[in-house]
Design an enzyme around this catalytic site. Sequence first.
Site, PDB file in Angstrom:
ATOM      1  N   GLU A  59     -10.579   0.763  -2.703  1.00  0.00           N
ATOM      2  CA  GLU A  59     -11.289   0.429  -3.948  1.00  0.00           C
ATOM      3  C   GLU A  59     -10.248   0.220  -5.022  1.00  0.00           C
ATOM      4  O   GLU A  59      -9.484   1.145  -5.348  1.00  0.00           O
ATOM      5  CB  GLU A  59     -12.245   1.559  -4.389  1.00  0.00           C
ATOM      6  CG  GLU A  59     -13.503   1.655  -3.570  1.00  0.00           C
ATOM      7  CD  GLU A  59     -14.514   2.643  -4.139  1.00  0.00           C
ATOM      8  OE1 GLU A  59     -14.615   2.759  -5.376  1.00  0.00           O
ATOM      9  OE2 GLU A  59     -15.189   3.300  -3.333  1.00  0.00           O
ATOM     10  N   GLU A 103     -14.778   9.366  -1.314  1.00  0.00           N
ATOM     11  CA  GLU A 103     -14.427  10.136  -2.526  1.00  0.00           C
ATOM     12  C   GLU A 103     -14.947  11.573  -2.479  1.00  0.00           C
ATOM     13  O   GLU A 103     -15.615  12.032  -3.423  1.00  0.00           O
ATOM     14  CB  GLU A 103     -14.930   9.405  -3.785  1.00  0.00           C
ATOM     15  CG  GLU A 103     -14.243   8.087  -4.008  1.00  0.00           C
ATOM     16  CD  GLU A 103     -14.485   7.448  -5.378  1.00  0.00           C
ATOM     17  OE1 GLU A 103     -15.392   7.879  -6.109  1.00  0.00           O
ATOM     18  OE2 GLU A 103     -13.759   6.493  -5.713  1.00  0.00           O
TER      19      GLU A 103
END
Length: 498
Positions: free
Chosen positions: A291, A172
């Site tokens: 995710e 991320e």
Amino acid sequence: PKAKMIVDKEFVIGAIDPRLYGSFIEHVGRAVYGGIYEPGHPDADEQGFRKDVTALIKELSVPIVRYPGGNFVSGYNWEDGVGPVAERKRRLDLAWAAVETNEVGTNEFAAWANKIGAEVMMAVNLGTRGPAEARDLIEYCNHPKGTYWSDLRRSHGYEAPHNFKVWCLGNEMDGTWQIGHKTADEYGRTAVETAKLMKWVDPTIELVACGSSSRGMPTFAEWEATVLDHTYEHVDYISLHTYYGNRSNDTANFLAKSLDMDDYIHSVIATCDYMKAKKRSKKQMMLSFDEWNVWYHSAAADKQLERWTIAPAQIEDIYTMEDALLVGCMIISMLKRADRVKIGCLAQLVNVIAPIMTANNGASWRQTIFYPYMHASIYGRGVSLKPVIRSPKYDSKEYTDVPTLESAIVFNEESETLTIFAVNRDLADDLDVEVDVRQFAGYRVVEHIILDNPDPKARNTLSDPLRVTPRSGGGSELKDGCLHTRLPKLSWNVIRLG
Ligand code: AHR
């Protein structure tokens, strides 16, 4: 209400990569300490891993587990987690404001993954660190012997290389909360240089570049395009992450959120293919949805959390029946693009937004979301077929034309089984479904599994761990090449023909 489907062997979307049913263990909260690992627990094995938890994970047949983060990895020095445990350093984990003891590190995790029969999907730190440390780590993990790092591994008691095959280039990196957050150009440059070094050490690996941390990020799509512009020929997957919640307590709208996931997947595929066109490349970029889950229940409790403790009860969502339905819809969303989504990781696996919960020094149990994930992992292997669906539709606050029936079909030629995964989103009514399966002459209904509950907010807890469990539905009938079935209101269904 009634719905119809046509299933045809020739309408193949793509082969389902078993890694679509992967999961994720991060050094956060009680995922590792008090989750998979609790040396003092009566059920702990000789290495300190909880056997009750291992047994539950085995029920899920998890093929691959992402590790060690997540946000955690962006501040992690992997060297802290190898060598004699007694000498390991305690560190502040800035990602989660906790103390990391480093009792479990790369080698212990590899040994644990072996116990559950899963591959490890390793992540390298591209937050505080860069290409050099990633190169050292892969040499430590995957190089057989005869160099400083590989011999160090051997001296730590791991003679054979781990041969981790899939590696994430950071986590991320588009998010301001990330340790070492970067612009798309900064990240793209670091990622490609890291990728080169890692593949020079071990050309057999596969690499995942960070896509956006959600579709809602202001830089979404532009981020993917820029990162892929730098990395296209050096990486194999781009990542996607998403979490949904029902904060406004609007179940009809909440259950429609997998439509957002459908659009997200399509947009990332389009961006990958744009870059393929721009580069006149022969390579097709694949997607790693590494995710995904429901996440919102624990947000308020986490605001109260004390800082700098070891393994606090953090992001521990207790899931409801309706959460299990959305999880089912999200799995269907990935199966609908099984041609491009090759890796999926339910985030996460134990205690932290997880299908499995544990009590410290106590029992472990299955959350509601355990079941759709388990059914998909066990019965969802083969090829994904594209069903033609005619379903009633509804409009919700954020979505229009939401089909009441959501479904994916998996055909396994080898075992000659056809599996229908289906969610009835209807809050009030059962749905009668007719499925044209005339090509599957000679098949019969093996079973119809139903997960439902009169209360959409029903949960499984330590004191009531079996409140939401699958049951066997008797009503499905196969007659003249047509399956007649009834899906109860707000239900997850697995209908197996063979
Ligand atoms: O899974 C929990 C966290 O969600 C991960 O650490 C991070 O990557 C994401 O924001």
